[in-house]
Design an enzyme around this catalytic site. Structure first.
Site, short mmCIF file in Angstrom:
data_model
loop_
_atom_site.label_atom_id
_atom_site.label_comp_id
_atom_site.label_asym_id
_atom_site.label_seq_id
_atom_site.Cartn_x
_atom_site.Cartn_y
_atom_site.Cartn_z
N TYR A 120 0.82 -1.21 0.00
CA TYR A 120 0.00 0.00 0.00
C TYR A 120 0.85 1.26 0.00
O TYR A 120 0.38 2.34 -0.34
CB TYR A 120 -0.95 0.04 1.21
CG TYR A 120 -2.01 -1.05 1.21
CD1 TYR A 120 -2.32 -1.75 0.05
CD2 TYR A 120 -2.71 -1.38 2.37
CE1 TYR A 120 -3.28 -2.75 0.05
CE2 TYR A 120 -3.67 -2.37 2.37
CZ TYR A 120 -3.95 -3.05 1.20
OH TYR A 120 -4.91 -4.04 1.21
N LYS A 123 3.52 -15.43 1.91
CA LYS A 123 3.44 -16.11 0.62
C LYS A 123 4.90 -16.35 0.19
O LYS A 123 5.36 -15.89 -0.85
CB LYS A 123 2.67 -15.21 -0.37
CG LYS A 123 2.29 -15.86 -1.67
CD LYS A 123 1.18 -16.87 -1.55
CE LYS A 123 0.90 -17.50 -2.90
NZ LYS A 123 0.11 -18.73 -2.83
N ASP A 128 -3.09 -17.99 1.06
CA ASP A 128 -4.25 -18.61 0.43
C ASP A 128 -4.81 -19.72 1.32
O ASP A 128 -6.02 -19.86 1.51
CB ASP A 128 -3.92 -19.13 -0.99
CG ASP A 128 -2.55 -19.81 -1.07
OD1 ASP A 128 -1.77 -19.72 -0.12
OD2 ASP A 128 -2.27 -20.44 -2.11
N ASP A 135 -5.26 -6.96 5.87
CA ASP A 135 -6.45 -6.20 5.50
C ASP A 135 -7.56 -7.19 5.13
O ASP A 135 -8.71 -7.09 5.60
CB ASP A 135 -6.07 -5.32 4.28
CG ASP A 135 -7.14 -4.30 3.96
OD1 ASP A 135 -8.14 -4.22 4.68
OD2 ASP A 135 -6.97 -3.58 2.95
N ASP A 179 -10.82 -8.69 7.77
CA ASP A 179 -12.23 -8.52 7.39
C ASP A 179 -12.94 -9.87 7.30
O ASP A 179 -14.12 -9.99 7.66
CB ASP A 179 -12.35 -7.77 6.06
CG ASP A 179 -12.35 -6.26 6.27
OD1 ASP A 179 -12.10 -5.83 7.42
OD2 ASP A 179 -12.58 -5.52 5.32
#
Ligand code: NAD
Length: 371
Positions: free
Chosen positions: A148, A199, A232, A256, A260
């Site tokens: 970001y 990852k 994942d 993020d 959620d």
């Protein structure tokens, strides 16, 4: 023997919509708790968000920021609403208030407890046999690094006229170390297990992330049980069996998304709190932090006395835990909320066909159960 009473200095920034209603409850809870745990509170309330725009011409008035700089923590409500939604994006209350606060206090860590009490398991979209015993997980997300914020971040036009966009995922060792340290501290107050999500089979930043997390946990607290999971798989495991996780530690973008996902499987925004911790230490030598409910200003029910105060009250508990080091007092709030739910009290968002109580009745029920 001389007992020194702790004074907790913080600002309350109730904001808009249901913010003031639920903040009033949280402050009452802290006042009552002070009598039980021998602390006093010194708090002052300031405008932020839409009301900041209305009263001072800006979402984060200078006087509000100045007041926050003098204290040890911020208890935040939520900001925004229909009245301000036609403003340009940069002036929108959420963006114009929260981003500058995050920047001013270098809030680099976001802690989101994923809690679902067994009594509310039907609120979860997960099968009831998966969450029959509730959920109790903590997501620790790095908040200021990664894709970001990395540079370059741009859209260019290639020689053939085609457009190309680039975002850069970048992490430095020190950024990973400081978030790992917070996760280690948080895990030590819980079940002592961290699952670090990355990852590392594809991303260089994740290879560094994993290596740094391993070194850091080994150095800080080798008793912590550390495991690793690709993001994942973590997204799948979270819906398959959320309780396998004690503390989930992850970088900005993965966090993020996963936080959620965790919020939605826990059923109601009205029950979820969050903490954002900064690089600065406060006068207790603990992290300066901003504590706020996970939900927004709920304009559909604002001003009606119907809002669920639990998320705001539980945010106050996080403030006691992380910025004031008052673990027992924090647990007292969490237990009181749990007992209130167990006793059958429900605001509309969690009523599921039961009779709904209002904000202040729910608040009083929590206060009555503080021990
Ligand atoms: P929201 O979280 O305000 O509301 C979504 C739904 O959840 C609504 O039905 C609402 O009634 C319910 N809800 C949320 N909190 C509740 C509570 N404590 N008790 C009972 N019900 C509750 O999300 P939204 O409708 O998308 O956003 C409304 C406004 O809030 C927007 O202006 C948005 O920008 C702002 N917002 C602010 C923050 C923040 O300040 N951090 C976060 C999210 C949204």
């Amino acid at each position: 023997m001389l007992f020194l009473m702790k004074t907790l200095r913080f600002t309350t920034l109730p904001g808009d919509g249901i913010g003031p209603e639920v903040m009033e409850v949280a402050v009452k809870v802290l006042q009552k708790l002070g009598n039980l745990y021998n602390f006093s509170i010194e708090s002052s309330s300031h405008d932020v968000g839409g009301i900041g725009i209305d009263n001072h011409g800006e979402a984060l008035p200078e006087s509000t920021l100045a007041a926050c700089k003098k204290v040890d923590a911020i208890l935040f409500g939520s900001v925004g609403g229909p009245k301000w939604e036609n403003l340009p994006p940069k002036e929108q209350p959420e963006r114009a208030a929260l981003l500058p606060i995050r920047k001013a206090f270098e809030l680099f860590a976001n802690l989101r407890p994923g809690n679902l009490y067994p009594e509310l398991c039907d609120l979860s979209p997960l099968r009831s046999d998966t969450v029959a015993n509730g959920i109790d997980t903590l997501c620790v997300r790095e908040l200021t690094g990664g894709i970001y914020f990395g540079q370059p971040k741009e859209t260019t036009t290639l020689d053939n006229g085609e457009k190309q966009a680039v975002d850069t995922m970048v992490y430095r060792t020190e950024e990973i170390e400081r978030i790992t340290q917070l996760a280690v501290n948080a895990a030590a107050l819980r079940d002592g297990r961290i699952c670090s999500v990355d990852k590392a089979n594809v991303l260089e930043t994740s290879v560094l992330w994993r290596e740094t997390v391993i070194n850091c946990v080994q150095k800080l607290n080798p008793n912590i049980e550390l495991t690793h999971m690709y993001v994942d798989n973590a997204a799948m495991q979270l819906v398959r069996d959320p309780n396998q996780f004690d503390v989930l530690l992850t970088e900005n973008m993965f966090g993020d998304i996963l936080s959620d996902e965790l919020a939605v499987i826990c059923g109601s925004l009205g029950m979820l709190a969050s903490a954002s911790l900064g690089t600065q230490k406060n006068s207790f030598d603990l992290p300066f932090g901003l504590y706020e409910p996970a939900g927004g200003t709920a304009p559909d029910i604002a001003g009606k006395g119907l809002a669920n105060p639990c998320a705001q009250v539980l945010s106050a508990a996080l403030m006691l835990r992380y910025s004031f080091g008052l673990e027992e007092a924090a647990q007292s709030i969490e237990n009181a909320v749990k007992e209130t739910i167990r006793a059958g009290l429900r605001t509309g968002d969690i009523a599921m066909g039961k009779k709904a109580t209002g904000t202040s009745e729910m608040g009083q029920a929590i206060i009555d159960r503080l021990q």
